[in-house]
Design a protein around this motif. Sequence first.
Motif, mmCIF file in Angstrom:
data_model
loop_
_atom_site.group_PDB
_atom_site.id
_atom_site.type_symbol
_atom_site.label_atom_id
_atom_site.label_comp_id
_atom_site.label_asym_id
_atom_site.label_seq_id
_atom_site.Cartn_x
_atom_site.Cartn_y
_atom_site.Cartn_z
ATOM 1 N N UNK A 223 17.763 9.181 -16.524
ATOM 2 C CA UNK A 223 17.075 10.126 -17.385
ATOM 3 C C UNK A 223 16.748 9.489 -18.730
ATOM 4 N N UNK A 224 15.625 9.966 -19.303
ATOM 5 C CA UNK A 224 15.224 9.427 -20.589
ATOM 6 C C UNK A 224 16.164 9.896 -21.678
ATOM 7 N N UNK A 225 16.366 9.014 -22.666
ATOM 8 C CA UNK A 225 17.263 9.381 -23.752
ATOM 9 C C UNK A 225 16.486 10.155 -24.823
ATOM 10 N N UNK A 226 17.095 11.243 -25.269
ATOM 11 C CA UNK A 226 16.455 12.035 -26.335
ATOM 12 C C UNK A 226 16.380 11.244 -27.635
ATOM 13 N N UNK B 257 12.556 16.001 -27.407
ATOM 14 C CA UNK B 257 11.796 14.840 -27.910
ATOM 15 C C UNK B 257 12.298 13.551 -27.271
ATOM 16 N N UNK B 258 11.369 12.667 -26.905
ATOM 17 C CA UNK B 258 11.723 11.387 -26.270
ATOM 18 C C UNK B 258 10.844 10.273 -26.839
ATOM 19 N N UNK B 259 11.347 9.039 -26.772
ATOM 20 C CA UNK B 259 10.470 7.929 -27.146
ATOM 21 C C UNK B 259 9.443 7.689 -26.037
ATOM 22 N N UNK C 193 7.110 11.414 -27.149
ATOM 23 C CA UNK C 193 6.820 12.402 -26.118
ATOM 24 C C UNK C 193 7.574 13.684 -26.455
ATOM 25 N N UNK C 194 6.840 14.778 -26.475
ATOM 26 C CA UNK C 194 7.490 16.077 -26.662
ATOM 27 C C UNK C 194 7.329 16.855 -25.357
ATOM 28 N N UNK C 195 8.502 17.238 -24.826
ATOM 29 C CA UNK C 195 8.476 17.979 -23.562
ATOM 30 C C UNK C 195 8.715 19.454 -23.869
#
Lengths: 242, 209
Positions: free
Chosen positions: B19-22, B139-141, B147-149
Amino acid sequence: MHPCPIRLFCLINLLACLALSGCVSVKPKGLSETPMLSENLCATFEQIPVLFREEFEKALFKATLDIGKHHLTGLLFIKRMPDTAWISTVQDFLIPYHPPVKTITRILFSNEFGMTYFDLELKPDSLGVIYCFEPMNKQALWKVFGTAFALLMSPKPSCKECSWFIQHQTNALTCHYSIGNFQRWYNYSPEANILYSCNGRTTLLDKTFIQYLSNGQELPTRINIGNPVIKMKFRLVLLSGS
Amino acid sequence: MLKIIPFFFLISSLTLQAQQKNLDAVTIQLVREGVALAAQTTQTISCDFTQQKEMSMLKDQIISRGKFFFKKEQSLRWEYTYPFSYLIVIHNDEVTIRSDDNVTKFSAQTNKVFTEINRIILGSIRGTILNDSSFSTSFYPANTGYLVKLVPLSPGLRENLTKIMIFFNRTDFTVDKLELYEQAGDYTIIDFSEKKINAPLPDQTFLLD
């Protein structure tokens, strides 16, 4: 106990609307039955390209759908797929549709921004609703769409399968063809070489009128689908197809 | 059964790692402020766009292209040039569509999908979507920025969309890309390119006769 006057009024209005729109007949006016077509006319008729023929793969149409006060625009994508792609659907509505062997037809309507209004699966005997935009999720509407798309995608009956009629004023030829309660009327030019329109219904609610502009191609360049009962107009303009 | 448990934990830990890190709180604040400032200073946007609708079960896609124009406060113009020439102007709450010389006008309120898309796009440009309580926001890089999900919280929106991904540019905090994920598994990617910020745009751009 007295019935609620507002409900009674609504019911009377609904019945009046149904009665008035129900009067519109799918059978074209001014027809007189004629015996089997001559061999020449039959041969010409058999050569009319089949719309959405067996080899049809996919087509993209610009689409405008009006139902009552709702106005939806976007793209309609039709794709024929092998039966192995059949999936279980949320809702199925039975219709007597007999397409070329073992295929399904997926019909997806999305707006210009790509958001799906509906995604339907036309099977040999039913219409499956894969997805639909919630306000459109009405059983009566899918019954109407089921008949409309079945009529649109149905293979052309052969000359011998038709009961033939002639229209008095125009000499146009009409083929009547039915399977079960699915009544269909195909209207051709007097020379039996151009399909103008077709009408069909299975019940009073799903009376469908389709007009084509085919330019002699297998995929019609313009299609107008109408249902007077629910005041639906679906206008399609071909963008691409194979 | 006991043999399955370690395997389950292994799979779970691998999934978590994938999973992507916040973003951290400081960077999130930076993004919020950057988007808000960009929204404040942006009067007009003119750019190209490519829209790609992926139809997962149909294993097919529809690609559209065109030009996009925005003028503060609420004027949008989508000028589709492919696969067909088509013009959509959304000014306040009125939608005007020109196709084949036919002009149709209707209230965005009569078309719920239009209303929602309009709200998402305007909200992304004006930065208001990051504070919209009808979404949960994370929020993600991303490669070129942030990137805002957004996950819809209101039942009405959840009927149509599972999530919205907005890619903000690292330098000017304008929207580079928008991804809309639908309930049925289909999704649409809108890529914005050749952006011109605050180039003069006459009001007539948003008027159709």
